[in-house]
Design an enzyme around this catalytic site. Sequence first.
Site, PDB file in Angstrom:
ATOM      1  N   ASP A  71     -72.913 -15.986 -42.901  1.00 25.74           N
ATOM      2  CA  ASP A  71     -72.237 -15.540 -41.890  1.00 25.74           C
ATOM      3  C   ASP A  71     -72.922 -14.337 -41.338  1.00 25.74           C
ATOM      4  OD1 ASP A  71     -69.439 -15.873 -40.291  1.00 25.74           O
ATOM      5  OD2 ASP A  71     -69.714 -14.070 -40.510  1.00 25.74           O
ATOM      6  N   GLN A  72     -72.807 -14.144 -39.973  1.00 26.51           N
ATOM      7  CA  GLN A  72     -73.328 -13.227 -39.247  1.00 26.51           C
ATOM      8  C   GLN A  72     -72.483 -12.404 -38.425  1.00 26.51           C
ATOM      9  OE1 GLN A  72     -76.135 -13.725 -35.773  1.00 26.51           O
ATOM     10  NE2 GLN A  72     -77.571 -13.018 -37.400  1.00 26.51           N
TER      11      GLN A  72
END
Length: 194
Positions: A71-72
Amino acid sequence: MSIPRVVLGSTSRYRAELLRRLLPDFEQRAPGTNETPLPGETPAERALRLAIAKAEAAANGLPGALVIGSDQVAEFDGTVLDKPGSAERAHAQLTACSGRTVQFHTAVCLLDTRDGRKRTHVDHTRVRFRPLEADAITRYIEREQPLDCAGSFKCEGLGISLFERIDNDDPTALIGLPLIALARLLREAGLALP
């Protein structure tokens, strides 16, 4: 010991393209994770929590697998920049970022369903945007359509022209999957890379 199957807990074409640099053969599963932020959670903590949650969700019912969740979270002046979803929101995000620095926290979790072990890493990238004129932002959005990208750009494409500099340890992290860290985690789990 048999070679475990590798599963990417993401439907992102960007993450799949990156993972193909390391592994030609893997599966993709939609993790179906609730991405609502938690109260008091920092952007880096949110990225790591969601990477773990995506790996756990994708690993459900998969024995003998290495499951990757990532995830970013983009952070600008203490505020999270989500995927814009529309050209208007992308324009507003890029206008706000003009001449400023944005931090990207990209987390990866490798869940080994053989023993339940979770190996994690968080990459921190600082992107300095050059001063952007309104017509340049409009041209960029029309050409690249970065509506599904945190921060409203694709650094692997024309988005690189929006920057003055990038400071990080892993150039692939900004695209969404830190391959240097992931290769290390895969080696630690017993995969021979290269």
